[in-house]
Design an enzyme around this catalytic site. Structure first.
Site, PDB file in Angstrom:
ATOM      1  CD  GLN A   1     -22.532 -15.567 -19.101  1.00 59.08           C
ATOM      2  OE1 GLN A   1     -23.532 -15.155 -19.668  1.00 59.08           O
ATOM      3  NE2 GLN A   1     -22.582 -16.444 -18.117  1.00 59.08           N
TER       4      GLN A   1
ATOM      5  CE  LYS B   1     -25.503 -12.018 -13.741  1.00 58.68           C
ATOM      6  NZ  LYS B   1     -24.487 -12.340 -14.739  1.00 58.68           N
TER       7      LYS B   1
ATOM      8  NE  ARG C   1     -28.932 -15.272  -9.375  1.00 53.83           N
ATOM      9  CZ  ARG C   1     -27.814 -15.807  -9.843  1.00 53.83           C
ATOM     10  NH1 ARG C   1     -26.729 -15.057 -10.004  1.00 53.83           N
ATOM     11  NH2 ARG C   1     -27.769 -17.091 -10.149  1.00 53.83           N
TER      12      ARG C   1
ATOM     13  CB  SER D   1     -21.367  -9.294 -19.893  1.00 52.04           C
ATOM     14  OG  SER D   1     -21.479 -10.663 -20.220  1.00 52.04           O
TER      15      SER D   1
ATOM     16  NE  ARG E   1     -14.152 -18.014 -19.388  1.00 54.70           N
ATOM     17  CZ  ARG E   1     -15.362 -17.728 -18.882  1.00 54.70           C
ATOM     18  NH1 ARG E   1     -16.030 -18.643 -18.184  1.00 54.70           N
ATOM     19  NH2 ARG E   1     -15.909 -16.539 -19.064  1.00 54.70           N
TER      20      ARG E   1
ATOM     21  CG  ASP F   1     -22.232 -15.199 -10.665  1.00 49.54           C
ATOM     22  OD1 ASP F   1     -23.132 -14.592 -11.282  1.00 49.54           O
ATOM     23  OD2 ASP F   1     -21.359 -15.883 -11.231  1.00 49.54           O
TER      24      ASP F   1
ATOM     25  CE  LYS G   1     -22.239 -21.575 -12.599  1.00 48.24           C
ATOM     26  NZ  LYS G   1     -22.636 -20.752 -13.771  1.00 48.24           N
ATOM     27  CB  SER G   2     -16.098 -19.081 -14.842  1.00 42.69           C
ATOM     28  OG  SER G   2     -17.224 -18.379 -14.419  1.00 42.69           O
TER      29      SER G   2
ATOM     30  NE  ARG H   1     -24.054 -18.112  -8.893  1.00 47.09           N
ATOM     31  CZ  ARG H   1     -23.076 -19.033  -8.879  1.00 47.09           C
ATOM     32  NH1 ARG H   1     -22.744 -19.627  -7.750  1.00 47.09           N
ATOM     33  NH2 ARG H   1     -22.423 -19.347  -9.984  1.00 47.09           N
TER      34      ARG H   1
HETATM   35  C1  S3P Z   1     -19.743 -15.961 -16.149  1.00 45.73           C
HETATM   36  C2  S3P Z   1     -19.940 -14.612 -16.177  1.00 45.73           C
HETATM   37  C3  S3P Z   1     -20.980 -13.911 -15.399  1.00 45.73           C
HETATM   38  C4  S3P Z   1     -21.558 -14.791 -14.301  1.00 45.73           C
HETATM   39  C5  S3P Z   1     -21.825 -16.200 -14.747  1.00 45.73           C
HETATM   40  C6  S3P Z   1     -20.556 -16.847 -15.292  1.00 45.73           C
HETATM   41  C7  S3P Z   1     -18.683 -16.546 -16.993  1.00 45.73           C
HETATM   42  O1  S3P Z   1     -22.017 -13.519 -16.272  1.00 45.73           O
HETATM   43  O2  S3P Z   1     -22.756 -14.224 -13.797  1.00 45.73           O
HETATM   44  O3  S3P Z   1     -22.301 -16.979 -13.659  1.00 45.73           O
HETATM   45  O4  S3P Z   1     -18.319 -17.712 -16.779  1.00 45.73           O
HETATM   46  O5  S3P Z   1     -18.183 -15.842 -17.871  1.00 45.73           O
HETATM   47  P1  S3P Z   1     -21.914 -12.117 -17.056  1.00 45.73           P
HETATM   48  O6  S3P Z   1     -20.586 -12.080 -17.646  1.00 45.73           O
HETATM   49  O7  S3P Z   1     -22.991 -12.128 -18.090  1.00 45.73           O
HETATM   50  O8  S3P Z   1     -22.143 -11.080 -15.996  1.00 45.73           O
END
Ligand code: S3P
Length: 443
Positions: free
Chosen positions: A173, A346, A350, A171, A28, A319, A23-24, A396
């Site tokens: 993100q 999240k 969770r 994080s 991107r 995750d 997914k990540s 999840r």
């Molecule tokens: C992700 C970063 C994670 C993760 C999310 C996807 C990403 O979040 O929990 O499912 O793609 O950068 P955080 O970076 O906020 O922990």
């Protein structure tokens, strides 16, 4: 009643499966390809609702995207300054359930010459955004929120200032949002983390020809560089594979191979934790694909033991905790998770939602502010009773409780499972193929 899963008790996992794309990396790949010069070809793309939200956002900003079809996507990049105001959607980009879309887009759009509003569903609308809006404001961005929560309105800004910043929460993100804003800033943006988090942004920016200077926990980008189109092969998502890593470990007689799993060292915490618990996981055919390590994983059932999960592994498995809590319940002895307060913000809380769900299945776990204490019952063949748990729209949570049924005495019903499609649209089919008695009930 919204969609639910009914999962018959018991079973074992066998065969060889490939879970969908990461997914990540999928998010991107669309974002970077969109602002690159030239045409990017992506394969192995996750056709899940979250990555589709990102794709639709860029379509709304005038990017031509073909697919997805069988995981293949072609993105006709518009260049660093080629995005257009999303007039057809009245300036609004709907991020659905996806925190990654909203946080990374905040950074990428903070320095554009048009205004845009990012919205999300009920879960996303309750999630904290100050962690990105505050440092972006320091770069000169102007972002309005609802007291730090979505929707976010990002005003037009033609130029941002570079910053040197240490992220207060671990994080990826936040780090990624700031590095993306850094591409539109004057000077060098330097981000330091307090603990390592997934580094797909750094790796993929390099693949698109952007130099990312990395040293320990610090990464820097220089504003003003052009991205060049690339070819991206997305590996299978270790976060989706994790359900089967745990399922095969806890269901006696299991022996399953998970193919082509992304093994980026910033994502493999789940394997480290399961191995510390005594799991039998072999890494086969390790190889590198498009700058990311990949391998096939063979998992055989094993008697797991309770452990104190090292806090350093928490961001590397962030995750995977819902399903790791199920693994801990099926272990012998006590497992303690601490330093994981991020789990509370999240797609659902969770910690609370897992503790409630386990209680509904006759298992008392002790929720703590930053984790969980679990007295494993792995010496009993049925760790859980049957019963009904609520997934609170969190993909999840729904998938973790599907695995719990492997060690339940009666049927487990999981309510509100529709968002499994955000990260793992073929979850029910692949679970059935590998030996889990799960049925999706759409009503
Ligand atoms: C992700 C970063 C994670 C993760 C999310 C996807 C990403 O979040 O929990 O499912 O793609 O950068 P955080 O970076 O906020 O922990």
């Amino acid at each position: 009643m919204p969609q639910c899963f009914s999962v018959g008790p018991g079973g074992r996992l066998q065969g060889s499966i490939r879970v969908p794309g990461d997914k990540s990396i999928s998010h991107r790949s669309i974002m970077f390809a969109a602002i690159a010069d030239g045409t990017t070809k992506i394969s192995g793309f996750l056709e899940g609702a979250d990555a589709i939200s990102t794709m639709n956002a860029f379509r709304a900003m005038g990017v031509q995207i073909e697919g997805p079809q069988d995981g293949k996507v072609v993105v006709h990049g518009v260049g660093r300054h080629g995005l257009k105001a999303p007039t057809a959607t009245k300036g609004v980009l709907d991020c659905g359930n996806s925190g990654t879309s909203m946080r990374l887009l905040s950074g990428l759009l903070a320095g554009q010459g048009f205004e845009v509003t990012l919205t999300g569903d009920e879960s996303l609308s309750g999630r904290p955004m100050k962690r990105v809006t505050e440092p972006l404001a320091r770069m000169g961005a102007q972002i309005d929120s609802q007291d730090g929560k979505p929707p976010l309105t990002i005003r037009a800004r033609s130029q941002l200032n570079a910053i040197t910043f240490t992220t207060p929460v671990a994080s990826a993100q936040v780090k990624s949002a700031l590095l993306l804003a850094g591409l539109y800033a004057q000077g060098v943006t330097t981000i330091t983390e307090t603990a390592p988090t997934r580094d797909h942004t750094e790796r993929m920016l390099e693949a698109f020809g952007v130099q990312v200077v990395r040293s320990g926990l610090t990464a820097s980008v220089t504003g003003g560089v052009q991205l060049r189109a690339a070819t991206i092969e997305v590996p299978a998502d270790i976060s989706s594979a994790a359900f089967f890593l745990v399922g095969a470990s806890i269901a006696k007689g299991s022996d399953i191979v998970l193919e082509h799993v992304g093994m980026n060292p910033t994502r493999t915490g789940v394997i480290d934790i399961l191995r510390l618990m005594g799991a039998d996981i072999s890494v086969l055919n390790p190889r590198t694909v498009g700058g990311e390590p990949v391998a096939d994983l063979r998992v055989r059932s094993a008697q797991l033991r309770g452990i104190d999960v090292p806090e350093a592994l928490v961001p590397l498995a962030i995750d995977e905790f819902p399903v790791l809590f199920i693994a801990a319940a099926c272990a012998v002895g006590q497992t303690r998770v601490s330093g994981a307060e991020e789990l509370r913000v999240k797609e659902s809380d969770r910690i609370a939602v897992m503790a409630d769900g386990m209680r509904a299945l006759g298992f008392e776990a002790q929720a703590t502010p930053d984790g969980m204490i679990i007295e494993g019952r792995g010496d009993q063949s049925s760790v859980f009773s049957g019963g009904t748990v609520h997934a609170h729209g969190d993909h999840r949570i729904a998938m973790a409780f599907t695995m719990a049924a492997l060690r339940a005495s009666h049927t487990v019903t999981i309510q509100d499972t529709i968002n499994v499609a955000t990260s793992f649209p073929s979850f029910v089919e692949l679970s059935q193929a590998s030996g889990i008695a799960v049925t999706r009930i759409d009503s």
